[in-house]
Write a protein that holds these residues in place. Structure first.
Motif, short mmCIF file in Angstrom:
data_model
loop_
_atom_site.label_atom_id
_atom_site.label_comp_id
_atom_site.label_asym_id
_atom_site.label_seq_id
_atom_site.Cartn_x
_atom_site.Cartn_y
_atom_site.Cartn_z
N MET A 54 0.67 -1.47 -0.01
CA MET A 54 0.14 -0.22 0.48
C MET A 54 0.59 0.77 0.40
N HIS A 55 0.87 2.96 -0.74
CA HIS A 55 1.29 3.42 -0.96
C HIS A 55 0.28 4.45 -0.66
N ILE A 56 0.91 5.22 0.01
CA ILE A 56 0.04 7.03 0.64
C ILE A 56 1.01 7.81 0.60
N PHE A 57 0.40 9.00 0.16
CA PHE A 57 0.41 10.57 -0.19
C PHE A 57 0.28 11.31 0.76
N LEU A 58 1.17 12.13 1.04
CA LEU A 58 0.15 13.22 2.00
C LEU A 58 0.61 14.30 1.44
N ASP A 59 -0.16 15.25 1.62
CA ASP A 59 0.65 16.64 0.97
C ASP A 59 1.42 17.36 2.49
N CYS A 60 2.47 17.57 1.90
CA CYS A 60 3.06 18.77 3.55
C CYS A 60 2.87 20.32 3.42
N GLY A 61 2.23 20.71 2.51
CA GLY A 61 1.71 22.43 2.11
C GLY A 61 2.98 22.81 0.97
N GLY A 62 2.71 23.77 0.46
CA GLY A 62 3.82 24.32 -0.43
C GLY A 62 4.56 23.73 -1.54
N GLY A 63 3.39 22.86 -1.74
CA GLY A 63 3.65 21.43 -2.64
C GLY A 63 4.68 20.56 -3.17
N ASN A 64 4.72 20.05 -1.42
CA ASN A 64 5.59 19.14 -0.66
C ASN A 64 4.31 17.74 -0.56
N VAL A 65 5.01 16.50 -0.67
CA VAL A 65 5.13 15.48 -0.62
C VAL A 65 5.46 14.49 0.03
N ILE A 66 4.45 13.51 1.31
CA ILE A 66 5.69 12.49 1.42
C ILE A 66 5.08 11.09 1.73
N ALA A 67 4.92 10.10 0.88
CA ALA A 67 4.96 9.09 1.02
C ALA A 67 5.09 7.71 1.84
N PHE A 68 4.44 7.10 1.93
CA PHE A 68 4.51 5.51 2.83
C PHE A 68 3.99 4.38 2.24
N PHE A 69 4.85 4.13 2.14
CA PHE A 69 4.87 1.82 2.27
C PHE A 69 4.30 1.33 2.77
N GLU A 70 3.20 0.54 3.51
CA GLU A 70 3.13 -0.38 4.05
C GLU A 70 3.17 -1.93 2.92
N LEU A 71 4.71 -2.46 3.27
CA LEU A 71 4.83 -3.61 3.03
C LEU A 71 4.50 -4.99 4.35
N PRO A 72 2.98 -5.74 4.36
CA PRO A 72 2.70 -6.73 4.38
C PRO A 72 3.40 -7.70 4.77
N ASN A 73 3.80 -7.87 3.96
CA ASN A 73 4.75 -9.84 3.11
C ASN A 73 5.81 -8.90 3.99
N GLN A 74 6.65 -7.51 4.11
CA GLN A 74 7.87 -8.58 4.14
C GLN A 74 7.95 -7.95 5.72
N PRO A 75 9.86 -8.75 6.53
CA PRO A 75 9.67 -8.93 7.67
C PRO A 75 9.84 -7.53 8.72
N GLU A 76 8.94 -7.69 9.46
CA GLU A 76 8.82 -6.79 9.89
C GLU A 76 10.14 -5.47 10.07
N MET A 77 9.21 -4.46 9.81
CA MET A 77 11.16 -3.14 10.03
C MET A 77 12.02 -2.91 11.13
N GLY A 78 12.98 -3.11 11.40
CA GLY A 78 13.88 -2.09 11.65
C GLY A 78 14.60 -1.06 12.26
N LYS A 79 15.55 -0.80 12.93
CA LYS A 79 16.89 0.99 12.70
C LYS A 79 17.90 0.11 12.29
N ASP A 80 18.32 1.13 11.67
CA ASP A 80 19.81 0.73 11.61
C ASP A 80 20.36 0.80 12.55
#
Length: 132
Positions: A54-80
């Protein structure tokens, strides 16, 4: 020698999230971002690889966009483990110090811990974490 690419702006940056709906709701309530669109696919368009997302897009204002991916079949995400938590972050700009202080108060009113304002010599910042 060819001419360099003529970039006009960053279209969007994309990050991974655990839950697309919770992420969209959080950014809307905490930062006032507007959900613009989402799409779900079973195959990655660039590679053809099967990997539903699932790929979502959010308007941050000023023509800026931030997007996120939900990846249900991938291993749980972690931190570096080799990168301190304070290094990787997104910075959003507000109009002035009063707006920054108002943003801090709004975010804290939602039960989120906020650090700052911190003065960096040329600008001030506040810091908080998205739990999604």
């Amino acid at each position: 020698m060819t001419a360099p690419v003529a970039l006009s702006r960053i279209h969007h940056v994309a990050y991974r999230c655990k839950d697309a709906k919770a992420t969209a709701d959080w950014y809307a309530s905490v930062l006032g971002m507007e959900f613009t669109t989402a799409f779900a696919e079973d195959h990655v368009p660039s590679t053809g690889e099967y990997d539903p997302y699932m790929h979502i897009f959010l308007d941050c204002g000023g023509g800026n966009v931030i997007a996120f991916f939900e990846l249900p079949n991938q291993p749980e995400m972690g931190k570096d483990p080799n990168t301190p938590a304070w290094v990787q972050h997104i910075a959003f700009e507000v109009s002035d110090l009063d707006a920054l202080l108002a943003a801090k108060a709004h975010i804290e009113a939602q039960g989120i811990d906020v650090v700052g304002p911190t003065f960096h010599g040329i600008f001030r910042s506040i810091y908080f974490f998205d739990p999604n």
